[in-house]
Design an enzyme around this catalytic site. Structure first.
Site, mmCIF file in Angstrom:
data_model
loop_
_atom_site.group_PDB
_atom_site.id
_atom_site.type_symbol
_atom_site.label_atom_id
_atom_site.label_comp_id
_atom_site.label_asym_id
_atom_site.label_seq_id
_atom_site.Cartn_x
_atom_site.Cartn_y
_atom_site.Cartn_z
ATOM 1 C CG ASP A 1 -58.194 16.413 -86.788
ATOM 2 O OD1 ASP A 1 -58.223 15.919 -85.593
ATOM 3 O OD2 ASP A 1 -58.690 14.824 -87.904
ATOM 4 C CB ALA B 1 -61.834 11.378 -92.739
ATOM 5 C CE LYS B 2 -62.154 15.015 -86.209
ATOM 6 N NZ LYS B 2 -60.946 13.813 -85.690
ATOM 7 N NE ARG B 3 -61.478 13.842 -96.583
ATOM 8 C CZ ARG B 3 -60.319 13.317 -95.658
ATOM 9 N NH1 ARG B 3 -60.092 14.053 -94.654
ATOM 10 N NH2 ARG B 3 -59.702 12.845 -96.383
#
Lengths: 260, 260
Positions: free
Chosen positions: A97, B93-95
Site C-alpha cells: 500500500d 486491505a489491499k490483500r
C-alpha cells in the site's frame, strides 16, 4: 540482521529449508481441536518436530487473521516461540500500500509482531516498499509468484514485469544493502533463470515446491548456477502424518542453496 | 448486495463521498488519548459528525493492525458501528495472495470482520480474486493506484498493465455480475479515462483526492462522461478541525457520480 541470522541458521541446520506455517483450519489433524487452543498446540508441535531440519519459519498472516483478534495474539506468540528456539521469522503478509499506510503495516509487522522479514507486493512501486526498509528489516519483493494465474500480470510487457520488479529490487539494494530479496516461485524455472541473470545478488524465497508441484531439479538446471535461496515448504510438511521425517526429507532434497 | 446498498446510500445522502478511516496515530487531535480508548472515541465521533455527508466508510486495515489484537477488535467494532448507522463498509486491505491463502483472507474480511467490500491487489492474477467473489461480496481491483511510484508498475508494457487489470475486471464481472469494481486514482486522469473507455460498466473507488492533490474536475474532464464512482477522502476530513463541515464540503464538491 535477518540475512546474517538466516545464513547462520542454514549453516547450523545444514540446509535451506523454510517451513511455512499455513494452518488451513480444515486440515488440522483430528486430534487437535479446531479452536485456538488446538491451533496453538498444533503449531507448537510442528515447530518442535521440524526444528532439526528448519532454518527459518514463515507464518502466513491470513491463517491467523481469519481467527480474529486471538489469531493475532497467537501469531505473536508463535513468532516469539520461533525466536526462542533460535530461528528467524519471515512474515508472509504480501502487504502493498502507499507510503503512509505502508508505515503502519511496517509497524504492525515489525514493532507489534516482531517479524525479521516480510513479503511485499510491489504493485504500487517503491513507495510501498521503502517504509519497511527504513525500519532496518528485510523485505522479499514478490517478483515471480508460484500460482498459474499470476502469469497474466507478471509476464505482462516486454521485458516482462517480473524483470522490472527484479530491477526495482536491485535499485533498492543499493540504498539498503543486505535488506532486499525476491520471491521467485519454483513453478517458473525459465523466468527464475532470467531473474538470476538480472539480479544474482538478491537472495530468493522460493515457494511452489511440495504441494504446488514445482521442481527444484528443474529450477537448478534452468538457472545453471548457484543462487542464494531459502526454499519454502508448507502443506507437504505441516499436514504430513510425520512432520519431522517430512521436514528432514525436504531439507536433504533442498540442501544448502548459496551463491557465496 | 454491496452495490445496491452503496447506490441507495448515495441517493439517500445525495453524494458519492466515501470517508476513509485512516487514523494515523500521530495525527489524532490532542484531546484524544493515543491509546485504544482514545482511538475508539475519535472514530466514533468522526462517524457521528460525517454521517450526514458520507455514503460509505472505508477503514484502512493497516492503522488497526498496528494496534495489535485490540486494534482488530476495534476494527470489528467500527465496522459494526457503521452498519448500525446504515452505511456499507469497504475494507481497504489491499490483500493479494494465492487461492488457498486468499480464501483465508476472505474469511477474515467477510466472516470475521463483516466488511461488505474489499480492495484487492491483483498482482497474482485471478486466483487471488475469485475466492473473495465466491463469497458473494464486492471486490475493488487495484487498477490505478494514486501514488507516484506506482507508475513504474501499472504503466509497464504496451498496452499498459492497468488496462490488463481493467480487462481482468471485465472478465470477472461476466462471471460475478455486480460484484466487481476498480480502484482508479484521481491523480491519473488520462489513464482513468482509458479505463473508462475500456470498462465503462465497472464502478470505481477513487482515491487521491484531498491530501494527495488529485483533481475531480480534471478527472471529469479527462473521462468526458459519467462513470459510477465513490470518491474517497480520508485525512482531509479526519484531521480537519471541523470534520462535519469538511465532509459536507467534500460531498458538495464530489456530487453524485453515476453512469446509470
Amino acid at each position: 540482521m535477518f540475512l546474517e541470522c538466516a545464513r547462520a541458521s542454514c549453516q547450523h541446520v545444514g540446509g535451506s529449508l523454510c517451513v511455512g506455517l499455513d494452518p488451513h483450519p480444515d486440515r488440522l489433524p483430528a486430534r487437535f481441536d479446531p479452536a485456538i487452543g488446538g491451533l496453538r498446540r498444533f503449531l507448537d508441535e510442528t515447530i518442535k518436530k521440524t526444528l532439526p531440519s528448519a532454518s527459518l519459519y514463515k507464518p502466513n498472516a491470513a491463517f491467523f487473521e481469519e481467527r480474529g483478534p486471538e489469531g493475532i495474539s497467537l501469531l505473536k506468540e508463535i513468532i516469539d516461540r520461533v525466536h526462542e528456539v533460535g530461528r528467524p521469522v519471515i512474515l508472509d503478509a504480501k502487504r502493498g500500500d502507499i507510503a503512509s499506510t505502508a508505515h503502519a503495516y511496517a509497524r504492525a509487522a515489525f514493532d507489534v509482531l516482531d517479524a525479521d522479514a516480510i513479503t511485499i507486493v510491489p504493485y504500487m512501486g517503491e513507495d510501498a516498499v521503502v517504509p519497511f526498509l527504513d525500519r532496518g528489516r528485510f523485505v522479499f519483493l514478490l517478483a515471480l509468484p508460484s500460482n498459474p494465474s499470476a502469469a497474466a500480470v507478471v509476464e505482462h510487457g516486454s521485458p516482462p514485469l517480473y524483470e522490472r520488479i527484479g530491477r526495482m529490487g536491485l535499485e533498492l539494494e543499493v540504498r539498503y544493502p543486505g535488506q532486499v530479496g525476491l520471491v521467485a516461485g519454483a513453478t517458473r524455472p525459465a523466468q527464475a533463470a532470467s531473474l538470476h541473470r538480472l539480479a544474482p545478488s538478491l537472495p530468493w524465497l522460493v515457494p511452489g515446491v511440495g504441494s504446488q508441484g514445482g521442481s527444484l531439479a528443474e529450477l537448478s538446471e534452468a538457472i545453471g548456477g548457484r543462487h542464494e535461496a531459502w526454499v519454502n515448504v508448507s502443506r507437504a510438511i505441516l499436514f504430513d502424518p510425520e512432520p519431522a521425517a517430512a521436514a528432514e526429507m525436504w531439507k536433504r532434497e533442498i540442501g544448502v542453496w548459496r551463491n557465496a
